[in-house]
Write an enzyme that holds these catalytic residues in place. Sequence first.
Site, short mmCIF file in Angstrom:
data_model
loop_
_atom_site.label_atom_id
_atom_site.label_comp_id
_atom_site.label_asym_id
_atom_site.label_seq_id
_atom_site.Cartn_x
_atom_site.Cartn_y
_atom_site.Cartn_z
N LYS A 1 0.84 -1.20 0.00
CA LYS A 1 0.00 0.00 0.00
C LYS A 1 0.88 1.26 0.00
CE LYS A 1 -0.25 -0.38 5.05
NZ LYS A 1 -1.01 -1.02 6.14
N ARG B 1 -9.74 0.01 15.52
CA ARG B 1 -9.73 0.99 14.42
C ARG B 1 -10.75 0.45 13.43
NH1 ARG B 1 -4.17 1.69 11.16
NH2 ARG B 1 -4.75 -0.45 10.67
N TYR C 1 19.98 27.76 9.87
CA TYR C 1 18.82 28.51 10.38
C TYR C 1 18.72 28.39 11.90
CZ TYR C 1 16.75 28.95 5.68
OH TYR C 1 16.48 29.26 4.38
N MET D 1 15.36 23.04 3.31
CA MET D 1 14.52 22.41 2.29
C MET D 1 15.33 21.58 1.30
SD MET D 1 11.84 24.09 -0.43
CE MET D 1 10.82 24.88 0.81
#
Length: 356
Positions: free
Chosen positions: A34, A130, A252, A300
Amino acid sequence: MTRPTRALLKWSNLRHNYRKAREATSHEAYAVIKSDGYGHGMVACANALSGEADGFAVACVDEAVKLRNAGIRQPVLVLEGAYDAEEWEQASEHHIQLAVHHPQQLKDRAEAQLSDDVAVWLKVSSGMNRLGVKLEDAPEMIARIRNDRGLILRHVMSHFATSDEADTSFYEEQKQRMISHAWPVPLSLSNSASVIRGGVAEEKVMRPGIMLYGSSPCEDISALEAGLKPVMTLQSALISVHNVKAGDTVGYGCTWTAPRDSRIGVVAIGYGDGYPRHAPTGTPVNVAGQSCSLVGRVSMDMLTVDITDVPEATIGSPVELWGELVDVDEVARLAGTISYELYCRLTQRVPRINLQ
Ligand SMILES: *Cc1c(COP(=O)(O)O)cnc(C)c1O
C-alpha cells in the site's frame, strides 16, 4: 552534472526479505505494498515479487485496480474494503479481494451488480479498535456473508496494535482472543512485527509490510538481527565544504555552535526531498564511507554535516542518508518517527534508480 540526490532500489533485497517472512513459518504471505509500496513504487514492488508472492495487499480499490492495469495477476486484497457499491463492482470486475470491516459495506454490496463472485476477508477487531467488527458481532457477519451467493468468505483477519513493543502482553492477549474462537475459515493475523516474533501457528496467511523493505518495526529487534536487508539506499553528495571557527554557528536559527574549529560539508538533500526536518544534531550521515553527524537544522534542499574527522571528504564525495550503511530505523527514532513515514514521505523530486 545533475543533482546527486537519488534513491537506489535493490529489488533482490525485497525478494530476500519476502523469503525471510515466508521462512519464519510455513504460512502464506500477502506482501503489503500500500501507499505506493511504502514509497518504493507499488508496481515495481509487485513486479519484483511477481514470481514468488502468494498475493498482495493494498489499502484501497484504486490501488488494487492500478495493480491490475499494470498486469499483476496474483491475488490482491484491499485492506479497507470497498467504500461504496461502485467499488464492489470494480472489485468483482478485476477479481480483487475485499476486507469487510463494517455492516455498511454489506448494504453497499446489496446495491451492486456483481459480474463475478467476490472473495472477502472478514475483519475483526481484537484490540486495535480501528477497523473491524467486534468479536461478538463476527458470527452474524459471517452468516450474512455466507448467505450471499455473490460472496465467498475466504479468511477472518485481525490486526495487532502493539506487536512492535518489547512488552508482548497485549499482543499475546490479542492472539489469544483470535485463536480461542472457532472460525469456519482460516485466519490471517500477522503484520511484520508478529512475523519477526515467529508468527502465529494458528494462522494461514501473514501480511508483512515494512519488513519487506528491510526495516524492523520491533523496538527490541533490529533489522540486522532479523536478517533483513534494506531495499532503499538514499544517497546524495557534498556540494560545498568550508571551515568554521570554534564558537561559529551553522544554519537557520543558529542552533548548532561549533565546539572546536570544524569542517562543514553541505549535502544536497533536505526536507523538500523527504529527509525529516526534525532529525536533530547527531543524526548519523555517512560521508565518503565514514560515519558523521548531522549538525544544525535541516533546510529544504540542503543539510550540513560535521566532516572535521574525514579530511578526505570534498565536493562531490558520496553521502548516504539511510540504507546499506546508515540504519533507517535509527534515523527515524532520532527524528521522532518511524521508517514507514520516512519512506512514504520521500518526494517525487528524488529519482528512483532500479538495481536488479
Ligand atoms: C499496513 C498493514 C499491514 C502491514 O503492517 P507492517 O507493520 O508494515 O508489517 C498488515 N495488515 C494490515 C491490516 C495493515 O493495515
